[in-house]
Design a protein around this motif. Structure first.
Motif, mmCIF file in Angstrom:
data_model
loop_
_atom_site.group_PDB
_atom_site.id
_atom_site.type_symbol
_atom_site.label_atom_id
_atom_site.label_comp_id
_atom_site.label_asym_id
_atom_site.label_seq_id
_atom_site.Cartn_x
_atom_site.Cartn_y
_atom_site.Cartn_z
ATOM 1 N N ARG A 48 7.845 23.090 52.077
ATOM 2 C CA ARG A 48 6.414 23.155 51.801
ATOM 3 C C ARG A 48 6.171 23.146 50.295
ATOM 4 O O ARG A 48 5.284 23.834 49.772
ATOM 5 C CB ARG A 48 5.770 24.363 52.485
ATOM 6 N N GLY A 49 6.958 22.339 49.612
ATOM 7 C CA GLY A 49 6.788 22.112 48.181
ATOM 8 C C GLY A 49 7.491 23.085 47.272
ATOM 9 O O GLY A 49 7.632 22.817 46.071
ATOM 10 N N ILE A 50 7.959 24.225 47.790
ATOM 11 C CA ILE A 50 8.572 25.261 46.965
ATOM 12 C C ILE A 50 10.087 25.217 47.102
ATOM 13 O O ILE A 50 10.616 25.162 48.215
ATOM 14 C CB ILE A 50 8.060 26.661 47.373
ATOM 15 N N SER A 51 10.802 25.270 45.976
ATOM 16 C CA SER A 51 12.267 25.239 46.016
ATOM 17 C C SER A 51 12.817 26.516 46.636
ATOM 18 O O SER A 51 12.455 27.629 46.234
ATOM 19 C CB SER A 51 12.838 25.073 44.605
ATOM 20 N N GLN A 52 13.695 26.356 47.610
ATOM 21 C CA GLN A 52 14.374 27.477 48.246
ATOM 22 C C GLN A 52 15.769 27.699 47.669
ATOM 23 O O GLN A 52 16.427 28.683 47.986
ATOM 24 C CB GLN A 52 14.506 27.228 49.751
ATOM 25 N N SER A 53 16.210 26.759 46.840
ATOM 26 C CA SER A 53 17.592 26.799 46.334
ATOM 27 C C SER A 53 17.641 26.878 44.806
ATOM 28 O O SER A 53 18.634 26.505 44.197
ATOM 29 C CB SER A 53 18.357 25.564 46.807
ATOM 30 N N ARG A 54 16.541 27.385 44.211
ATOM 31 C CA ARG A 54 16.464 27.528 42.758
ATOM 32 C C ARG A 54 16.688 26.184 42.047
ATOM 33 O O ARG A 54 17.315 26.098 41.000
ATOM 34 C CB ARG A 54 17.443 28.580 42.252
ATOM 35 N N SER A 79 21.690 26.250 53.036
ATOM 36 C CA SER A 79 22.010 27.228 51.995
ATOM 37 C C SER A 79 20.750 27.454 51.159
ATOM 38 O O SER A 79 19.927 26.554 50.973
ATOM 39 C CB SER A 79 23.148 26.712 51.104
ATOM 40 N N ILE A 80 20.558 28.696 50.683
ATOM 41 C CA ILE A 80 19.375 29.066 49.897
ATOM 42 C C ILE A 80 19.792 30.009 48.772
ATOM 43 O O ILE A 80 20.914 30.529 48.760
ATOM 44 C CB ILE A 80 18.301 29.756 50.762
ATOM 45 N N LYS A 81 18.832 30.261 47.836
ATOM 46 C CA LYS A 81 19.086 31.214 46.764
ATOM 47 C C LYS A 81 17.924 32.170 46.521
ATOM 48 O O LYS A 81 18.074 33.157 45.807
ATOM 49 C CB LYS A 81 19.407 30.474 45.460
ATOM 50 N N TRP A 82 16.766 31.888 47.145
ATOM 51 C CA TRP A 82 15.585 32.662 46.778
ATOM 52 C C TRP A 82 15.657 34.120 47.205
ATOM 53 O O TRP A 82 15.077 34.994 46.532
ATOM 54 C CB TRP A 82 14.315 31.997 47.316
ATOM 55 N N ILE A 83 16.371 34.433 48.282
ATOM 56 C CA ILE A 83 16.470 35.837 48.689
ATOM 57 C C ILE A 83 17.397 36.613 47.752
ATOM 58 O O ILE A 83 17.119 37.769 47.406
ATOM 59 C CB ILE A 83 16.929 35.939 50.159
#
Length: 246
Positions: A48-54, A79-83
């Protein structure tokens, strides 16, 4: 004699045609269900337009089961980095979904439920989110509405947030390329500073045998989503990806 010969040839031709018709292969019946798997990678996981993986690359994969009745279930992970950036420990997003697809006249519809799971997130407010969705496709255009029945991605007291998006897919007529414009609006209930509109324009190529590639320009009108170093996670960017389905 000539009349008998002609009659005999006609009879042979008729019997030969009947034999050929009887011997024609019978199409195999459509399977009651299909099961597919997919793996892929993107230069930046934008949701939704926002990076989840930095704004870093991410690996992804999933599985889908669909029945001829229209019912389906599936799972997908990335894989993600935002949390981690928010102080938690989860390194992956795992989605579980199920629903029903059908048609009414020229309208195709899709209704279902989607659960976003973040194993071992350890945030003060759980980021795990459940949404109900309904989509309708007419011609090349699809309109979809998603409604959160839980808090939305770690925002406290954000139940009943929603996302509305419109997209379309067009065949460019050049080298098998498709063009997909998209616009969406994310309403985060009780957090107006984090509600926003996102836009994207995606160019896709199907190489056959399950291999596809995409290149997209993605942007939002909100600069409040920030990484640990202050980077704008919703800033305009080009994202490329590749996926193999088998």
């Amino acid at each position: 004699m000539k009349v008998k010969t002609i009659a005999l040839l006609a009879a042979l031709a008729a019997s030969g045609g009947a034999f050929a018709q009887a011997a024609a292969p019978v199409p195999a019946p459509a399977p009651d269900y299909t099961l597919t798997f997919n793996v892929g990678a993107v230069s930046d996981y934008r949701y939704r337009g926002i990076s989840q993986s930095r704004k870093d690359p991410a690996v992804q994969g999933g599985a889908d089961f669909s029945h001829s009745s229209g019912f389906y279930v599936g799972t997908w992970a990335s894989s993600i980095k935002w949390i981690e950036d928010a102080g938690g420990d989860a390194k992956a997003e795992v989605d579980l979904y199920g629903g029903y697809k059908g048609t009414v006249g020229g309208l195709a519809y899709d209704v279902g439920v989607l659960r976003y799971q973040y194993p071992r997130s350890e945030l003060a407010v759980s980021p795990n989110t459940t949404e109900l969705y309904a989509a309708g496709t007419f011609g090349p255009a699809t309109l979809k509405y998603s409604h959160a029945v839980t808090n939305l991605f770690g925002f406290d007291d954000s139940e009943n947030s929603y996302y509305l998006d419109l997209s379309a897919t067009f065949d460019t007529g050049l080298w098998g390329l498709t063009l997909t414009p998209h616009v969406g609006y994310q309403k985060v209930k009780n957090y107006s500073d984090f509600s926003y509109t996102d836009y994207s324009l995606t160019l896709g190529k199907d190489f056959g045998n399950g291999l596809t590639a995409t290149a997209a320009v993605v942007d939002t009108d909100n600069d409040n989503y920030r990484g640990p170093n202050g980077e704008n996670l919703g800033k305009a960017s080009v994202v490329v990806g590749v996926k193999y389905t088998f």
